[in-house]
Scaffold this active site. Structure first.
Site, short mmCIF file in Angstrom:
data_model
loop_
_atom_site.label_atom_id
_atom_site.label_comp_id
_atom_site.label_asym_id
_atom_site.label_seq_id
_atom_site.Cartn_x
_atom_site.Cartn_y
_atom_site.Cartn_z
N THR A 46 -12.96 16.04 -29.61
CA THR A 46 -12.30 15.82 -28.33
C THR A 46 -12.68 16.84 -27.27
OG1 THR A 46 -10.38 17.14 -29.01
CG2 THR A 46 -10.29 14.76 -29.47
N LYS A 47 -13.31 17.94 -27.69
CA LYS A 47 -13.72 19.01 -26.77
C LYS A 47 -15.12 19.48 -27.14
CE LYS A 47 -9.03 20.81 -26.08
NZ LYS A 47 -8.68 20.10 -24.91
N ASN A 76 -27.86 6.31 -38.61
CA ASN A 76 -27.59 5.47 -39.77
C ASN A 76 -26.84 4.20 -39.36
OD1 ASN A 76 -27.41 4.71 -42.53
ND2 ASN A 76 -27.24 6.86 -43.12
N GLY A 111 -20.72 11.00 -41.49
CA GLY A 111 -20.24 9.63 -41.41
C GLY A 111 -18.88 9.51 -40.75
N HIS A 148 -10.17 5.06 -19.64
CA HIS A 148 -9.29 4.08 -19.00
C HIS A 148 -8.13 4.80 -18.34
CE1 HIS A 148 -11.55 0.85 -20.86
NE2 HIS A 148 -11.55 1.59 -21.96
N ARG A 184 -12.34 21.15 -35.20
CA ARG A 184 -12.20 22.59 -34.93
C ARG A 184 -13.35 23.32 -35.60
NH1 ARG A 184 -7.08 20.74 -35.89
NH2 ARG A 184 -5.54 21.18 -34.28
#
Length: 184
Positions: free
Chosen positions: A163-164, A83, A140, A113, A178
């Site tokens: 993040t995982k 989208n 979204g 970084h 989660r």
């Protein structure tokens, strides 16, 4: 291929302010300007995507505006829909499976970084791939961080930050995302 591009392609630390990578950026800018142009038609956009991206399956649809770093590190499977306002930072490989649904304002991020302030000021970066299995749905505003793999048939709720890695067949929400239940 120059040293910095070789290092980028290998996932090693590299300096992006490089003439060769700069030329790749100019290429991407021209293609995305044409892709995102208001008057561009479906067939024109398909042709541009085929030139811009590393691999594009049949019936892939990406609503403009679309943004990426290089394009050639992105692979999208057939029948996937992306989208409006997607941002795929592809200094590393971005692999999207078949039949995925990607909501508006989704970010797939591969750059990393340095934590060391001096190296960060010097401009060093590297990347870790992002992989979406088949039939993944990202709501979204989802952000997928570097190095994350999301398994087949998984759904990630709107606004989540992944993040995982997420396994196949689950619903995940939140920041950080989660798993809240199994879907299969």
């Amino acid at each position: 291929m120059g040293e910095n591009k070789q290092r980028m392609m290998a996932g090693d630390w590299f300096l992006p302010q490089d003439d060769e990578l700069g030329a790749d950026t100019v290429r991407r800018t021209g293609l995305l300007d044409a892709y995102n142009a208001a008057g561009a038609t479906g067939p024109e956009r398909t042709k541009i995507l085929t030139e811009l991206l590393g691999a594009v399956g049949d019936d892939v649809r990406i609503r403009p505006p679309f943004h990426c770093d290089f394009g050639y590190r992105i692979s999208i499977g057939p029948r996937t829909f992306v989208n409006f306002n997607a941002v795929f930072l592809d200094t590393g490989a971005v692999t999207i499976g078949a039949d995925c649904q990607i909501g508006p304002n989704v970010q797939l991020l591969t750059p990393v970084h340095p934590l060391d302030a001096e190296r960060r000021r010097d401009g060093w970066e590297k990347s870790e791939p992002v992989t979406l299995g088949d039939n993944v749905w990202l709501g979204g505003g989802v952000i997928v961080c570097p190095g994350v793999t999301i398994g087949d048939n998984t759904v990630v709720g709107a606004g989540s930050v992944v993040t995982k890695d997420l396994p196949a067949g689950v619903l995940a929400v939140g920041n950080p995302a989660r798993v809240i239940r199994t879907l299969e």
